[in-house]
Design a protein around this motif. Structure first.
Motif, mmCIF file in Angstrom:
data_model
loop_
_atom_site.group_PDB
_atom_site.id
_atom_site.type_symbol
_atom_site.label_atom_id
_atom_site.label_comp_id
_atom_site.label_asym_id
_atom_site.label_seq_id
_atom_site.Cartn_x
_atom_site.Cartn_y
_atom_site.Cartn_z
ATOM 1 N N ASP A 15 -9.368 -7.849 -5.123
ATOM 2 C CA ASP A 15 -10.284 -8.449 -4.144
ATOM 3 C C ASP A 15 -10.292 -7.697 -2.821
ATOM 4 N N GLN A 16 -9.459 -6.631 -2.712
ATOM 5 C CA GLN A 16 -9.401 -5.868 -1.479
ATOM 6 C C GLN A 16 -9.679 -4.392 -1.727
ATOM 7 N N LEU A 17 -10.421 -4.098 -2.782
ATOM 8 C CA LEU A 17 -10.761 -2.708 -3.092
ATOM 9 C C LEU A 17 -11.576 -2.085 -1.965
ATOM 10 N N TRP A 18 -11.450 -0.782 -1.841
ATOM 11 C CA TRP A 18 -12.171 -0.028 -0.817
ATOM 12 C C TRP A 18 -13.669 -0.089 -1.092
ATOM 13 N N ARG A 19 -14.430 -0.436 -0.100
ATOM 14 C CA ARG A 19 -15.877 -0.519 -0.244
ATOM 15 C C ARG A 19 -16.543 0.606 0.538
ATOM 16 N N LEU A 66 0.830 -1.200 0.000
ATOM 17 C CA LEU A 66 0.000 0.000 0.000
ATOM 18 C C LEU A 66 0.868 1.254 0.000
ATOM 19 N N TYR A 67 1.883 1.295 0.862
ATOM 20 C CA TYR A 67 2.715 2.496 0.970
ATOM 21 C C TYR A 67 3.486 2.749 -0.326
ATOM 22 N N ARG A 121 -6.032 -3.662 4.455
ATOM 23 C CA ARG A 121 -6.148 -4.277 3.142
ATOM 24 C C ARG A 121 -5.242 -3.566 2.136
ATOM 25 N N SER A 122 -4.897 -4.272 1.074
ATOM 26 C CA SER A 122 -4.128 -3.672 -0.025
ATOM 27 C C SER A 122 -5.126 -3.026 -0.978
ATOM 28 N N ARG A 170 1.758 -10.277 10.586
ATOM 29 C CA ARG A 170 1.175 -8.955 10.346
ATOM 30 C C ARG A 170 -0.312 -9.055 10.676
ATOM 31 N N GLU A 171 -0.571 -9.187 11.979
ATOM 32 C CA GLU A 171 -1.919 -9.473 12.447
ATOM 33 C C GLU A 171 -2.845 -8.266 12.382
#
Length: 423
Positions: free
Chosen positions: A417-421, A80-81, A410-411, A405-406
């Protein structure tokens, strides 16, 4: 048109924490910290978290403090970063005549020739980056890179008064900043150097700017001399628009848990070799030598300690993931010793050069053309569908030795499959 040289340093504010806040607007006013690999220690803090937790504090020691002050902790999400950094830097590069990406969250820009108010231009850059990416930035503008860094520090330190933009091209403003900045805040002046300078009575940036440069060169180094000259307004550092290729590439990780068997260690090393090979191809280089090392934890008095590495000479200069992976895993067999609890492995690519720079005899073996084509396909697939989509068969999809990395977000920008909802 302005003819004198002018630099700007554009720096993202609390970058890792800001990335997390972009997709968590509910945390806009909540203090945030980001943890290192395996959720080990604090490596980033939002501004409102700094009074309560020190940089580098082990998470297990400060966990109660974080909870007591309502500070939210995140595991590091480098995918993400990295993606957010590319978006910010691309946007800045589209607005300035020339730019040098200095780090994941900093960018120098050449504003020479920009017409009108530079302060207003800095505010336009700041507003556009915030609008298009959600990342707040500070802008420091000055005649040299060192002064631009100092102006940026002032912009963030006095954000309420400056609005995040400080232009010290004017000598009066420049002198005010120099007088009101401790020498330890100057770019390139570390803790040890600060102590040496203070023994000479140099306590502020102004003191350093007024010190004789030749004296600083003789007593310390040419780097300190250039720093003093830059503070005095003489440019000594040019903008590097294209970063030079790295001379070494390292991929090193702590395991998510202690490993005692050879097989999972070989899997981890294969993964690291593959990642190092990706970085090698990204800068268009090949390597002729590699060092592979493993070690146990070094701080637990109840565990036996062991560390060893081996140097591997490759058959020819290469950037082939398969060849590097095979050589790395074979090297692990040489250094592995049973009876230890291993915590970390490292793959270091050395003797890096551009293709054609190695001088070999006429009959020396070279990397096959088919291998070049295969690596191009490998990189294209992973770039399109995500890192690790195509990889060496020795690297499992979800290894149990992977980093802990608990608390990872999300990426949002790199995995479909991890898009912002919203909603």
């Amino acid at each position: 048109m302005r003819s004198d040289q002018v630099f700007a340093l554009i720096d993202c504010n609390s970058f890792y924490a800001s990335c997390e806040r972009v997709f968590r607007p509910d945390l806009a006013k909540t203090p945030i910290v980001v943890l290192s690999n395996n959720d080990g220690c604090v490596i980033a803090r939002s501004y409102d978290a700094k009074p309560f937790v020190k940089m580098g504090a082990p998470y297990f020691q400060c966990r109660d403090t974080l909870q007591r002050h309502g500070i939210v902790a995140f595991s590091s999400n480098y995918a993400l970063y990295g993606d957010m950094s590319e978006r910010v830097m691309s946007l800045i590069e589209s607005m300035v005549p020339a730019a040098e990406v200095y780090s994941i969250d900093e960018c120098f820009a050449d504003l020479t020739g920009v017409q009108g108010s530079l302060t207003e231009f800095g505010r336009q850059v700041r507003a556009k980056v915030l609008k298009c990416t959600g990342i707040p930035v500070g802008v420091g503008i000055a005649p040299t890179k060192t002064l631009a860094k100092l102006a940026n520090h002032t912009a963030k330190r006095l954000q309420a008064q400056t609005g995040g933009v400080v232009d010290i091209c004017d000598p009066f403003k420049r002198d005010w900043v120099l007088r009101n900045t401790e020498v330890k805040e100057v770019w390139g002046i570390g803790r040890r150097m600060t102590a040496h300078l203070e023994t000479m009575g140099i306590r502020t940036a102004m003191d350093l700017a007024k010190t004789d440069p030749w004296t600083l060169r003789q007593k310390f180094s040419v780097v300190v001399e250039k720093t003093a000259r830059e503070l005095a307004g003489t440019p000594c550092l040019e903008l590097e628009e294209a970063a030079p290729p790295k001379q070494e590439i390292c991929c090193s990780r702590m395991f998510g848990k202690r490993l005692t068997e050879l097989a999972p260690i070989k899997q981890a090393v294969a993964s690291y070799a593959g990642r190092a090979a990706e970085k090698l191809r990204a800068q268009g280089s090949v390597c002729k030598r590699m060092r592979v090392s493993i070690r146990t934890g070094m701080f637990n008095p109840d565990e036996a300690k062991y560390a060893k590495g081996v140097l591997v000479e490759l058959p020819y200069p290469t950037n082939d993931t398969l060849l590097l992976t095979r050589a790395a895993t074979e090297a692990v067999e040489q250094v592995y010793r049973p009876g230890y609890r291993y915590s970390k492995a490292e793959v270091l690519l050395m003797d890096l050069r551009q293709p054609g720079e190695f001088t070999d005899d006429l009959f020396a073996v070279t990397q096959p053309v088919a291998c070049d084509r295969l690596m191009s396909v490998l990189d294209a697939i992973n770039e399109k569908y995500g890192r690790g989509t195509m990889r060496s068969a020795s690297v499992p999809r979800a290894p149990d030795w992977g980093m802990r990395r608990e608390m990872m977000s999300r990426s949002y920008t790199t995995r479909i499959d991890q898009l912002w909802r919203v909603g």
